[in-house]
Design a protein around this motif. Structure first.
Motif, PDB file in Angstrom:
ATOM      1  N   GLY A   1      -8.380  -2.739  -9.808  1.00 49.00           N
ATOM      2  CA  GLY A   1      -7.415  -2.040 -10.644  1.00 49.00           C
ATOM      3  C   GLY A   1      -6.209  -1.495  -9.907  1.00 49.00           C
ATOM      4  N   TYR A   2      -6.135  -1.695  -8.593  1.00 49.17           N
ATOM      5  CA  TYR A   2      -4.991  -1.155  -7.856  1.00 49.17           C
ATOM      6  C   TYR A   2      -3.829  -2.140  -7.913  1.00 49.17           C
ATOM      7  N   ASP A   3      -2.686  -1.679  -8.369  1.00 50.74           N
ATOM      8  CA  ASP A   3      -1.503  -2.536  -8.448  1.00 50.74           C
ATOM      9  C   ASP A   3      -0.287  -1.869  -7.813  1.00 50.74           C
ATOM     10  N   GLY A   4      -0.528  -0.941  -6.886  1.00 52.14           N
ATOM     11  CA  GLY A   4       0.558  -0.216  -6.239  1.00 52.14           C
ATOM     12  C   GLY A   4       1.064  -0.899  -4.988  1.00 52.14           C
ATOM     13  N   PRO A   5       1.833  -0.184  -4.177  1.00 54.44           N
ATOM     14  CA  PRO A   5       2.434  -0.747  -2.973  1.00 54.44           C
ATOM     15  C   PRO A   5       1.386  -1.215  -1.969  1.00 54.44           C
ATOM     16  N   VAL A   6       1.753  -2.225  -1.202  1.00 56.12           N
ATOM     17  CA  VAL A   6       0.943  -2.678  -0.073  1.00 56.12           C
ATOM     18  C   VAL A   6       1.676  -2.278   1.197  1.00 56.12           C
ATOM     19  N   GLU A   7       0.961  -1.597   2.072  1.00 55.64           N
ATOM     20  CA  GLU A   7       1.560  -1.014   3.263  1.00 55.64           C
ATOM     21  C   GLU A   7       1.126  -1.787   4.507  1.00 55.64           C
ATOM     22  N   VAL A   8       2.078  -2.110   5.351  1.00 56.84           N
ATOM     23  CA  VAL A   8       1.782  -2.751   6.631  1.00 56.84           C
ATOM     24  C   VAL A   8       1.653  -1.662   7.691  1.00 56.84           C
ATOM     25  N   GLU A   9       0.463  -1.572   8.296  1.00 56.44           N
ATOM     26  CA  GLU A   9       0.206  -0.566   9.328  1.00 56.44           C
ATOM     27  C   GLU A   9      -0.422  -1.263  10.532  1.00 56.44           C
ATOM     28  N   ILE A  10       0.391  -1.511  11.550  1.00 65.48           N
ATOM     29  CA  ILE A  10      -0.078  -2.231  12.734  1.00 65.48           C
ATOM     30  C   ILE A  10      -0.001  -1.302  13.936  1.00 65.48           C
ATOM     31  N   LEU A  11      -1.146  -0.754  14.321  1.00 60.39           N
ATOM     32  CA  LEU A  11      -1.219   0.071  15.527  1.00 60.39           C
ATOM     33  C   LEU A  11      -1.374  -0.880  16.709  1.00 60.39           C
ATOM     34  N   SER A  12      -0.302  -1.114  17.435  1.00 64.61           N
ATOM     35  CA  SER A  12      -0.328  -2.104  18.512  1.00 64.61           C
ATOM     36  C   SER A  12       0.689  -1.735  19.583  1.00 64.61           C
ATOM     37  N   ASN A  13       0.201  -1.464  20.764  1.00 62.15           N
ATOM     38  CA  ASN A  13       1.114  -1.190  21.872  1.00 62.15           C
ATOM     39  C   ASN A  13       1.975  -2.404  22.193  1.00 62.15           C
ATOM     40  N   ARG A  14       1.404  -3.578  22.038  1.00 66.68           N
ATOM     41  CA  ARG A  14       2.157  -4.797  22.346  1.00 66.68           C
ATOM     42  C   ARG A  14       3.291  -5.014  21.360  1.00 66.68           C
ATOM     43  N   TRP A  15       3.014  -4.854  20.070  1.00 63.27           N
ATOM     44  CA  TRP A  15       4.079  -5.044  19.093  1.00 63.27           C
ATOM     45  C   TRP A  15       5.116  -3.929  19.176  1.00 63.27           C
ATOM     46  N   ALA A  16       4.684  -2.708  19.375  1.00 60.71           N
ATOM     47  CA  ALA A  16       5.629  -1.589  19.420  1.00 60.71           C
ATOM     48  C   ALA A  16       6.624  -1.704  20.569  1.00 60.71           C
ATOM     49  N   ALA A  17       6.265  -2.454  21.617  1.00 59.10           N
ATOM     50  CA  ALA A  17       7.151  -2.619  22.769  1.00 59.10           C
ATOM     51  C   ALA A  17       8.253  -3.653  22.522  1.00 59.10           C
ATOM     52  N   ARG A  18       8.165  -4.395  21.441  1.00 59.85           N
ATOM     53  CA  ARG A  18       9.147  -5.444  21.169  1.00 59.85           C
ATOM     54  C   ARG A  18      10.396  -4.849  20.494  1.00 59.85           C
ATOM     55  N   PRO A  19      11.493  -5.588  20.451  1.00 60.09           N
ATOM     56  CA  PRO A  19      12.690  -5.105  19.753  1.00 60.09           C
ATOM     57  C   PRO A  19      12.382  -4.820  18.288  1.00 60.09           C
ATOM     58  N   ILE A  20      12.947  -3.744  17.779  1.00 60.32           N
ATOM     59  CA  ILE A  20      12.574  -3.285  16.448  1.00 60.32           C
ATOM     60  C   ILE A  20      12.924  -4.298  15.362  1.00 60.32           C
ATOM     61  N   ASP A  21      14.063  -4.992  15.491  1.00 58.73           N
ATOM     62  CA  ASP A  21      14.414  -5.971  14.468  1.00 58.73           C
ATOM     63  C   ASP A  21      13.460  -7.162  14.482  1.00 58.73           C
ATOM     64  N   GLU A  22      12.966  -7.515  15.647  1.00 62.31           N
ATOM     65  CA  GLU A  22      11.965  -8.586  15.732  1.00 62.31           C
ATOM     66  C   GLU A  22      10.671  -8.168  15.032  1.00 62.31           C
ATOM     67  N   ILE A  23      10.266  -6.937  15.262  1.00 57.50           N
ATOM     68  CA  ILE A  23       9.031  -6.453  14.637  1.00 57.50           C
ATOM     69  C   ILE A  23       9.151  -6.501  13.115  1.00 57.50           C
ATOM     70  N   ILE A  24      10.202  -5.901  12.589  1.00 58.46           N
ATOM     71  CA  ILE A  24      10.321  -5.784  11.140  1.00 58.46           C
ATOM     72  C   ILE A  24      10.550  -7.147  10.492  1.00 58.46           C
ATOM     73  N   SER A  25      11.330  -7.988  11.136  1.00 63.80           N
ATOM     74  CA  SER A  25      11.542  -9.335  10.617  1.00 63.80           C
ATOM     75  C   SER A  25      10.228 -10.106  10.534  1.00 63.80           C
ATOM     76  N   THR A  26       9.403  -9.966  11.569  1.00 63.77           N
ATOM     77  CA  THR A  26       8.109 -10.646  11.571  1.00 63.77           C
ATOM     78  C   THR A  26       7.204 -10.082  10.488  1.00 63.77           C
ATOM     79  N   VAL A  27       7.206  -8.757  10.326  1.00 66.86           N
ATOM     80  CA  VAL A  27       6.422  -8.123   9.258  1.00 66.86           C
ATOM     81  C   VAL A  27       6.809  -8.714   7.904  1.00 66.86           C
ATOM     82  N   MET A  28       8.109  -8.791   7.624  1.00 73.16           N
ATOM     83  CA  MET A  28       8.550  -9.291   6.332  1.00 73.16           C
ATOM     84  C   MET A  28       8.136 -10.745   6.109  1.00 73.16           C
ATOM     85  N   HIS A  29       8.268 -11.568   7.161  1.00 75.56           N
ATOM     86  CA  HIS A  29       7.895 -12.987   7.030  1.00 75.56           C
ATOM     87  C   HIS A  29       6.396 -13.144   6.835  1.00 75.56           C
TER      88      HIS A  29
END
Length: 282
Positions: free
Chosen positions: A248-276
């Protein structure tokens, strides 16, 4: 305390909410929001660390200026370890601050993991009871502020030090025992392994107030900060999402990636990859 009732975050079904831990906590809050804007992110879920250096009022202004809403504020954690009276009072005081900050930011909910067991304790049952009592203590204030308490079960590997609530079933039982305003956050990373996940979700009905995605890497090298980008691990994310929707849940889906490796990358690369990946894998 701010008492305005939060509105659900604006979003489209094809657009994720970005939990800001995905880009780490070392970048300036406003720079993170600007990057979200560049990629069409209109709703975020910050951790308190993200705005600690500028304060919640400035953070709220920064969000309003960019027309970005807050889905969930992360997080409320102190009840489980608070075995003595002094620690208990500290945990309640901190919980009250979290509620105030969530209301100021216009957050819909607060993720509540509750914390692990007491440093010298051995009883996970007692820790879970303290978490329930903490929720019951703070719940009326959260309701008055228009903020849900989203009880989030964590993976059992986190039970000792981060979250003693270890299954959807247990989180639902706790939400029902606590009363109106207590809900459940379902995180695919923490719950995909559960042989009772489908039955537990089906029984959850209107208790689910949020759904988070990331992926489980093999091997996993850190108990907290080695989550995978969606599609890089072993979780059948479409299947979990279908089960959550069937409940019955039809609300937002949240991307939550706790990752030291991903957090070290350029922010636009991270968000672009998340969206894709969100569009192609989830």
């Amino acid at each position: 305390m701010t008492t305005s009732v939060a509105s659900p975050p604006a979003h489209s079904a094809a657009q994720p909410v970005l939990n800001l831990i995905t880009v780490g906590t070392q970048r300036p809050f406003e720079k993170i929001l600007d990057a979200c804007g560049r990629h069409g992110i209109t709703a975020v879920s910050p951790w308190r660390d993200h705005y600690a250096d500028i304060g919640v009022q400035r953070a709220a202004s920064a969000l309003r200026e960019r027309s970005i809403s807050v889905s969930t504020l992360c997080r409320m954690t102190g009840f489980g370890p608070a075995e003595d009276a002094s620690d208990w009072l500290k945990s309640i005081d901190d919980a009250r601050r979290v509620v105030e900050e969530a209301a100021t930011l216009g957050a819909t909910s607060i993720t509540l993991t509750g914390g692990g067991i007491a440093p010298l304790g051995k009883s996970i049952r007692d820790a879970r009871q303290r978490i329930l009592e903490g929720i019951q203590t703070i719940l009326a204030e959260a309701r008055a502020a228009g903020v849900l308490l989203a009880i989030e079960p964590l993976h059992p590997m986190c039970a000792a030090d981060r979250g003693a609530i270890s299954s959807i079933k247990l989180a639902c039982e706790m939400a029902v025992a606590a009363g109106p305003g207590a809900k459940v956050m379902v995180d695919a990373y923490n719950t995909w392994w559960d042989p009772e996940i489908e039955a537990s979700l089906a029984a959850a009905a209107d208790l689910i107030c949020g759904f988070q995605v990331s992926d489980w890497l093999v091997p996993t090298t850190d108990l907290a900060f080695d989550r995978g980008m969606m599609g890089d691990g072993v979780i059948d994310l479409p299947q979990v999402r279908r089960m959550v929707a069937a409940a019955g849940y039809d609300g937002p889906v949240e991307v939550e990636i706790l990752s030291n490796r991903w957090a070290a990358r350029p922010i636009d690369e991270i968000i672009s990859t998340v969206m894709h990946r969100f569009a192609s894998v989830c």
